[in-house]
Design an enzyme around this catalytic site. Sequence first.
Site, mmCIF file in Angstrom:
data_model
loop_
_atom_site.group_PDB
_atom_site.id
_atom_site.type_symbol
_atom_site.label_atom_id
_atom_site.label_comp_id
_atom_site.label_asym_id
_atom_site.label_seq_id
_atom_site.Cartn_x
_atom_site.Cartn_y
_atom_site.Cartn_z
ATOM 1 N N GLY B 167 -8.884 71.924 25.262
ATOM 2 C CA GLY B 167 -8.206 70.528 25.154
ATOM 3 C C GLY B 167 -6.664 70.694 25.146
ATOM 4 O O GLY B 167 -6.100 69.925 25.626
ATOM 5 N N ASP B 168 -6.228 71.617 24.468
ATOM 6 C CA ASP B 168 -4.810 71.790 24.318
ATOM 7 C C ASP B 168 -4.158 72.602 25.529
ATOM 8 O O ASP B 168 -3.032 72.156 25.984
ATOM 9 C CB ASP B 168 -4.379 72.837 23.201
#
Lengths: 395, 395
Positions: B167-168
């Site tokens: 996600g990051d």
Amino acid sequence: MNQALEGIKVLDLTRVLAGPYATMILADLGADVIKIEMPNIGDDSRQFGPFVGEESAYFMSLNRNKRSITLNLKSETAKGLFVEMIKEADVVVENFRPGTMEKLGLGYDELKKINPRIIYAASSGFGHTGPYSKRAAYDGVVQAMGGIMSITGEKNGKPTRVGPSIGDIAAGMFTSIGILAALQYRNVTGVGQKVDVAMLDCQVAILENAISRYVVTGEIPNPAGNRHSSIVPFEPFETVDGEIMIAAGNDTLWTKLCEVMERSDLADHEYFKTNLLRNTNYDILRPMIAEAIKTKTTYEWQEILDRVGVPNGPINTVDKVLQDPQVIAREMIVEIEHPVAGKLKMPGVPVKLSETPGSIRRPAPLLGQHTEEILKEILGFTNEKIDELMKENIF
Amino acid sequence: MNQALEGIKVLDLTRVLAGPYATMILADLGADVIKIEMPNIGDDSRQFGPFVGEESAYFMSLNRNKRSITLNLKSETAKGLFVEMIKEADVVVENFRPGTMEKLGLGYDELKKINPRIIYAASSGFGHTGPYSKRAAYDGVVQAMGGIMSITGEKNGKPTRVGPSIGDIAAGMFTSIGILAALQYRNVTGVGQKVDVAMLDCQVAILENAISRYVVTGEIPNPAGNRHSSIVPFEPFETVDGEIMIAAGNDTLWTKLCEVMERSDLADHEYFKTNLLRNTNYDILRPMIAEAIKTKTTYEWQEILDRVGVPNGPINTVDKVLQDPQVIAREMIVEIEHPVAGKLKMPGVPVKLSETPGSIRRPAPLLGQHTEEILKEILGFTNEKIDELMKENIF
């Protein structure tokens, strides 16, 4: 100038996923991507299902904004045309097995003699150097070898493949980064260069801190399930009708969560009041949170948790992703009209630029749809010249 | 000019993962990244374990090649210095919650008045527009909401989080792509712009063909385990001492696999001779392959399969990734000497550029290590001026 990469001409020899993902990023941001495909066959992924009529949805979603010309690069005449096109291009991208372009006499060393400004990007399984260089790889192989499977999966479970083809997609992203960085260098110096991106390398790059964690602790990381390694609570809990991810990242959020669970007694409890205590006493805490969350639907919890500011989210299936208000508001699902297949939904452009927003300007091309257009536009050919070439069966 | 992004000055206000990953990509390719941190505290991830002495391995692996200056942006004097630095910068990157920079009076609309050439990149959970914009997100939350968990996991099993913080990391990669594209636009037009990247958007973007597959078939994709959805055999099999991923992508490879399994009888068998048949008769075929593979070690199979050219790979744990000959040959594990922590291994640079190879030029900075150096170099301050400012407690 309405697009960030307007005026950048990309000759795209890529097939299937990693390469086409890279050139899609460039095309979405305004580059003129010319897909060069084998006559009659084209990109292998044109044969990948599911289909709308006879058009591959797989192909259509990766090749929007591109034009297609057919060219049989095994023919000497076609090679000559390709070389003429190289003179007019900024970037060439391929994802053949290393050595293929050299065998055709079209390796970087040859092409840079023709156009020293050319940026030559190659995306391959293992890269253009090293002992595995000549081997073929697939997404599943590099996910296995690169370590990501070994740290994905249920707690104490087996190594698990990441659902989307992250082996290809990460390589596609880093290839586009390499091309854009080379473009910056060329803007300053006038000189092109070769960009060599390996799927395996990219898997190592996205492992990120798993590597230094192992190096420092000596502990080999295993699949860890869905729980955060050091923050509690930070994992999915079952609701009446599904699951919800709750991420109470600090003690303030923990207190708020306790309030809405109607368990304020837990907030300052000597066993649970700090994150360290919650980690230590996880086994007795988890069932208490699970019991509270189990009483309402996912949607009810979303409303409640959003109101008090506790980060949370449903575990959306793909159909729910398409209905999510934020995803819709950010135009992350776009619908494109294809001349044969009709309307098709696919992901939008995740890079939002204020002055030159990315855009979908055309659907994926039919095989060879723009052959004549491109021969006229880039090489200045007349209809007569094209008719003559047609006889050589190179398109 | 030895680096592709040489001369590009980046003011980096980011913390933890998505933002620092974006600026690490730029720094690795030669940008001058100046990390601006809160005095005494710095990037939150300086407190994330594991530690070498008192230095965070997490922080060190994400912040190599950067310099650090402390600056308390809540003070008016410090804001004044930041504004002066903006005049000299090419790029500013932040990953605060949307609205934070505006509250400080340092939003894009203000900064572009000071320097219209500035490229302002913001990486946030949900982006700077839309109904969820102001909410906080964590990696686990966007992995849940973005659909990737719903298609990752064992067959018929539960949705599973991807081990690395994809996600990051995906947001970091798209942020760097946005910055580089904006740089290209600025090189042509002289005008900067805002780059707005949302973690959730990036999850949708990497779902890729899962979206059009669902749209076309109406079937909601579920976790599919480690088996390829349409090619057989293309999955891990148990060996004497572990597992090996075998990817026989076509009928020729299937024949070769049968030979080395000493089961040439299967190659042309009427139940298994085509991929379609192998899919249809999967349940009787798999145990036969499994039985054959079970007789040798993973390493023995690697040697045998590599010899005949059947794509394969071990499911490497992180320790094995570090020992892999290809990973080593491609310099994908680098060892960096840190002045306090000593030597630390971390991932190398996956973008291999022929003329301007990425490089590790310095270890992660100590908090405020370069404050004086940067004040002198960028703002031309004297020792006296710096001593005077020191009294204001802004560093």
